[in-house]
Scaffold this active site. Sequence first.
Site, PDB file in Angstrom:
ATOM      1  N   ASP A   1     -26.991 -15.344   1.608  1.00  0.00           N
ATOM      2  CA  ASP A   1     -25.673 -15.771   2.091  1.00  0.00           C
ATOM      3  C   ASP A   1     -25.453 -15.129   3.460  1.00  0.00           C
ATOM      4  O   ASP A   1     -25.073 -13.965   3.553  1.00  0.00           O
ATOM      5  CB  ASP A   1     -24.586 -15.339   1.098  1.00  0.00           C
ATOM      6  CG  ASP A   1     -23.174 -15.583   1.606  1.00  0.00           C
ATOM      7  OD1 ASP A   1     -23.004 -16.355   2.583  1.00  0.00           O
ATOM      8  OD2 ASP A   1     -22.229 -15.006   1.018  1.00  0.00           O
TER       9      ASP A   1
ATOM     10  N   VAL B   1     -25.066 -10.269   5.964  1.00  0.00           N
ATOM     11  CA  VAL B   1     -25.950 -11.119   5.177  1.00  0.00           C
ATOM     12  C   VAL B   1     -26.057 -10.500   3.791  1.00  0.00           C
ATOM     13  O   VAL B   1     -26.536  -9.380   3.629  1.00  0.00           O
ATOM     14  CB  VAL B   1     -27.350 -11.230   5.813  1.00  0.00           C
ATOM     15  CG1 VAL B   1     -28.296 -11.979   4.881  1.00  0.00           C
ATOM     16  CG2 VAL B   1     -27.268 -11.918   7.165  1.00  0.00           C
ATOM     17  N   LYS B   2     -25.603 -11.241   2.785  1.00  0.00           N
ATOM     18  CA  LYS B   2     -25.750 -10.802   1.404  1.00  0.00           C
ATOM     19  C   LYS B   2     -26.979 -11.489   0.816  1.00  0.00           C
ATOM     20  O   LYS B   2     -27.277 -12.637   1.139  1.00  0.00           O
ATOM     21  CB  LYS B   2     -24.506 -11.161   0.586  1.00  0.00           C
ATOM     22  CG  LYS B   2     -23.236 -10.466   1.068  1.00  0.00           C
ATOM     23  CD  LYS B   2     -22.053 -10.872   0.214  1.00  0.00           C
ATOM     24  CE  LYS B   2     -20.776 -10.219   0.704  1.00  0.00           C
ATOM     25  NZ  LYS B   2     -19.600 -10.629  -0.121  1.00  0.00           N
TER      26      LYS B   2
ATOM     27  N   ALA C   1     -21.117 -24.766   4.549  1.00  0.00           N
ATOM     28  CA  ALA C   1     -22.081 -24.529   3.471  1.00  0.00           C
ATOM     29  C   ALA C   1     -21.632 -23.403   2.553  1.00  0.00           C
ATOM     30  O   ALA C   1     -21.893 -23.434   1.342  1.00  0.00           O
ATOM     31  CB  ALA C   1     -23.452 -24.214   4.064  1.00  0.00           C
ATOM     32  N   ASP C   2     -20.953 -22.395   3.109  1.00  0.00           N
ATOM     33  CA  ASP C   2     -20.476 -21.288   2.280  1.00  0.00           C
ATOM     34  C   ASP C   2     -19.392 -21.757   1.317  1.00  0.00           C
ATOM     35  O   ASP C   2     -19.366 -21.358   0.147  1.00  0.00           O
ATOM     36  CB  ASP C   2     -19.982 -20.138   3.145  1.00  0.00           C
ATOM     37  CG  ASP C   2     -18.895 -20.536   4.140  1.00  0.00           C
ATOM     38  OD1 ASP C   2     -18.753 -21.746   4.456  1.00  0.00           O
ATOM     39  OD2 ASP C   2     -18.178 -19.639   4.623  1.00  0.00           O
TER      40      ASP C   2
ATOM     41  N   GLY D   1     -23.310 -14.666   6.358  1.00  0.00           N
ATOM     42  CA  GLY D   1     -21.925 -14.822   6.776  1.00  0.00           C
ATOM     43  C   GLY D   1     -21.698 -14.366   8.201  1.00  0.00           C
ATOM     44  O   GLY D   1     -22.627 -13.916   8.885  1.00  0.00           O
TER      45      GLY D   1
END
EC number: 2.7.1.33
Length: 245
Positions: free
Chosen positions: A6, A12-13, A99-100, A8
Amino acid sequence: MILLIDAGNTRVKWRLTAADAPRQAIEEGALAHDAIGSLASLRARYPALSRAVGCNVAGAAIAAHLDQTLAGIGIEWLRPGANCCGVRNHYEQPARLGADRWAALIGARQLHRQACLVVTAGTATTIDLLSADGEFLGGLILPGVDLMQHALAHGTAQLPLAEGRFTLQPRRTVDAIHSGCLLAQAGAVERMFRQIASQPQAKCLLGGGAADSFAGLLDIPLRRVDNLVLIGLGAIAAAGEIHPQ
């Protein structure tokens, strides 16, 4: 093994999962953008890592950095569409949905099968309506708590960027700014929740780095959930509804 990503606006996760159980974390973490290169160590520690599924709202340069770091795997970047994992996208142009937001809606659908409000509070705050039938009905985007405070400090001559405290009756400027930004977030969430409040078991699913700053102000059925995007990506990977671009 599958690596879920993910990317962001701020961090970044990531989450490492087994290919046959992509909703269960083997290892996970969060990185600043300038530390993305450290993900390369996962390949050395986990030779079975063969797939990566990602969501990126941080721009092309971050996507390229991640692709380079994980060269040889080929990140499958999520592109929003009309349908996925039981969620139907009613955006006027489905591909234009972030997309998130799309991944978070799919993640929410895995956790709550009734009407829900999906809220992610980060650099920006997104507030999205999901029906009990899995219909994404629409939603809001507003500046996050910190962004609101910075906007006031940078856009005005006499309002400071300083630590304030929350109070319902602020009597210092810094408290007025801080309290106003928190109540603006809470107010937007509660106003959107009104649209589903009468539906059985309706709930707000709230996540994101700034969620705890205003969660206590919300007077609605609430569940704090971290990493909805990663939960959604895991469901998408399990369903095989994403392919390399």
